[in-house]
Motif scaffolding. Sequence first.
Motif, PDB file in Angstrom:
ATOM      1  N   THR A  30      34.095  34.446  38.975  1.00 17.68           N
ATOM      2  CA  THR A  30      34.519  35.838  38.816  1.00 17.68           C
ATOM      3  C   THR A  30      34.554  36.552  40.161  1.00 17.68           C
ATOM      4  OG1 THR A  30      33.593  35.916  36.575  1.00 17.68           O
ATOM      5  CG2 THR A  30      33.975  38.031  37.688  1.00 17.68           C
ATOM      6  N   ALA A  31      33.512  36.359  40.952  1.00 17.11           N
ATOM      7  CA  ALA A  31      33.452  37.003  42.265  1.00 17.11           C
ATOM      8  C   ALA A  31      34.611  36.554  43.148  1.00 17.11           C
ATOM      9  CB  ALA A  31      32.115  36.681  42.935  1.00 17.11           C
ATOM     10  N   SER A  32      34.997  35.294  43.008  1.00 11.70           N
ATOM     11  CA  SER A  32      36.092  34.784  43.841  1.00 11.70           C
ATOM     12  C   SER A  32      37.430  35.418  43.484  1.00 11.70           C
ATOM     13  CB  SER A  32      36.194  33.259  43.686  1.00 11.70           C
ATOM     14  OG  SER A  32      36.748  32.916  42.417  1.00 11.70           O
ATOM     15  N   ARG A  33      37.536  35.930  42.255  1.00 12.64           N
ATOM     16  CA  ARG A  33      38.794  36.543  41.824  1.00 12.64           C
ATOM     17  C   ARG A  33      38.899  37.998  42.261  1.00 12.64           C
ATOM     18  NH1 ARG A  33      42.509  33.012  39.836  1.00 12.64           N
ATOM     19  NH2 ARG A  33      43.100  34.242  38.000  1.00 12.64           N
ATOM     20  N   TRP A  34      37.774  38.555  42.725  1.00  9.68           N
ATOM     21  CA  TRP A  34      37.764  39.965  43.113  1.00  9.68           C
ATOM     22  C   TRP A  34      37.194  40.116  44.526  1.00  9.68           C
ATOM     23  CZ3 TRP A  34      40.366  43.058  39.997  1.00  9.68           C
ATOM     24  CH2 TRP A  34      40.514  42.705  38.647  1.00  9.68           C
ATOM     25  N   PRO A  35      38.038  40.138  45.539  1.00 12.86           N
ATOM     26  CA  PRO A  35      37.552  40.427  46.897  1.00 12.86           C
ATOM     27  C   PRO A  35      36.808  41.770  46.904  1.00 12.86           C
ATOM     28  CG  PRO A  35      39.844  39.730  46.931  1.00 12.86           C
ATOM     29  CD  PRO A  35      39.491  39.930  45.491  1.00 12.86           C
ATOM     30  N   LYS A  36      35.888  41.938  47.824  1.00 14.69           N
ATOM     31  CA  LYS A  36      35.039  43.132  47.825  1.00 14.69           C
ATOM     32  C   LYS A  36      35.840  44.417  47.766  1.00 14.69           C
ATOM     33  CE  LYS A  36      30.997  41.200  50.150  1.00 14.69           C
ATOM     34  NZ  LYS A  36      30.059  41.310  51.309  1.00 14.69           N
ATOM     35  N   GLU A  37      36.939  44.462  48.499  1.00  8.64           N
ATOM     36  CA  GLU A  37      37.719  45.697  48.541  1.00  8.64           C
ATOM     37  C   GLU A  37      38.460  45.976  47.237  1.00  8.64           C
ATOM     38  OE1 GLU A  37      40.307  42.390  50.226  1.00  8.64           O
ATOM     39  OE2 GLU A  37      38.199  43.066  50.348  1.00  8.64           O
ATOM     40  N   ARG A  38      38.511  44.978  46.318  1.00 10.69           N
ATOM     41  CA  ARG A  38      39.216  45.151  45.046  1.00 10.69           C
ATOM     42  C   ARG A  38      38.271  45.422  43.871  1.00 10.69           C
ATOM     43  NH1 ARG A  38      44.568  46.187  45.908  1.00 10.69           N
ATOM     44  NH2 ARG A  38      45.428  44.725  47.425  1.00 10.69           N
ATOM     45  N   ARG A  39      36.984  45.294  44.116  1.00 10.86           N
ATOM     46  CA  ARG A  39      36.020  45.514  43.041  1.00 10.86           C
ATOM     47  C   ARG A  39      35.828  47.012  42.813  1.00 10.86           C
ATOM     48  NH1 ARG A  39      31.657  41.145  45.480  1.00 10.86           N
ATOM     49  NH2 ARG A  39      33.133  39.389  45.509  1.00 10.86           N
ATOM     50  N   GLN A  40      35.640  47.385  41.551  1.00  7.61           N
ATOM     51  CA  GLN A  40      35.503  48.794  41.182  1.00  7.61           C
ATOM     52  C   GLN A  40      34.075  49.077  40.745  1.00  7.61           C
ATOM     53  OE1 GLN A  40      38.149  50.908  41.681  1.00  7.61           O
ATOM     54  NE2 GLN A  40      39.027  49.030  42.574  1.00  7.61           N
ATOM     55  N   SER A  41      33.435  49.990  41.416  1.00  7.59           N
ATOM     56  CA  SER A  41      32.017  50.273  41.148  1.00  7.59           C
ATOM     57  C   SER A  41      31.790  50.866  39.761  1.00  7.59           C
ATOM     58  CB  SER A  41      31.473  51.230  42.217  1.00  7.59           C
ATOM     59  OG  SER A  41      32.203  52.457  42.206  1.00  7.59           O
ATOM     60  N   GLY A  42      32.764  51.549  39.225  1.00  9.42           N
ATOM     61  CA  GLY A  42      32.590  52.161  37.909  1.00  9.42           C
ATOM     62  C   GLY A  42      32.949  51.245  36.753  1.00  9.42           C
TER      63      GLY A  42
END
Length: 287
Positions: A40-52
């Motif tokens: 899952t983490a590999s599918r979402w680079p840090k800049e694309r992850r949503q904190s909310g």
Amino acid sequence: MREIGGQERSEEPFTVRASLFRLAEDIGLSYASVTHARWTASRWPKERRQSGVSFTVHKILAGITDERERFAAILTPPEGKPRWTADGARRRVGRQVERPITPQEKVSAIHTLARDEEVAAVVTTDLLRRPTVVAQVKQQDRVRVVEELTRDDHVAAEVTTGLLRRPDVAFRAMSDDTARHQVNHAQVERDRQAREHFEETNLAAPAIRRIERTMEFMDLVTACHMFVAAAGRVVPGLRDHHLGEDERTVVHENVSRVRATLDWIETAVDTGRVDVDGELARLLQGE
């Protein structure tokens, strides 16, 4: 993320799988949980992850193959919703939801719960007891249900017997050429079996078998059998039917011809005389 089987270079080769197993043991999680989290983490680079947005939603939406579509989807909650929920994400990727709302979602949930054959049988039986449910089933689907339920020959025979006792059903069934042919074939087969049983069990059978069955004899017996069989099919249909005066007259005239013909047959069998006098000839000709 490396290809499956990739290695971390150190003094000794150390595979990704071994590394993940060690991590799972160190933090007290299962290997499967660690593997899924890593993917899952590999599918979402840090800049694309949503904190909310929850990790569960990230995990579900990670199933969207196209990156642009995936990254755009997480920024766009379902219409009318302020934020993403797990079921909303499941609907987005076409997966079964935990709390079904629409009829189709409820149907999918029922199918999932009824994968066990015994559960499916009980559910189907209960549903078929509800007239309002059966009334909404399309005619072709009802036919398929009946066909499935009557695959057993004993069940099919019992159901068919009951249905053919209903005059309208019997009339419609006999309007089908194939069905009528099968019924006639069954009657002939039943007569054959009855004859075989008679020859095997009746004391008079040996004497009957010694009779010389000429072609004329067989034709005569067959004609009598066909008449009786036809009458047996037609006469019960007259129940509660009121024929008009002209119709009764026609039937009575034909019955008189039948009686005269039967007398003629008996005379021919007993005496061998097949002459027809003038009155009988006119009667047989309908004059």
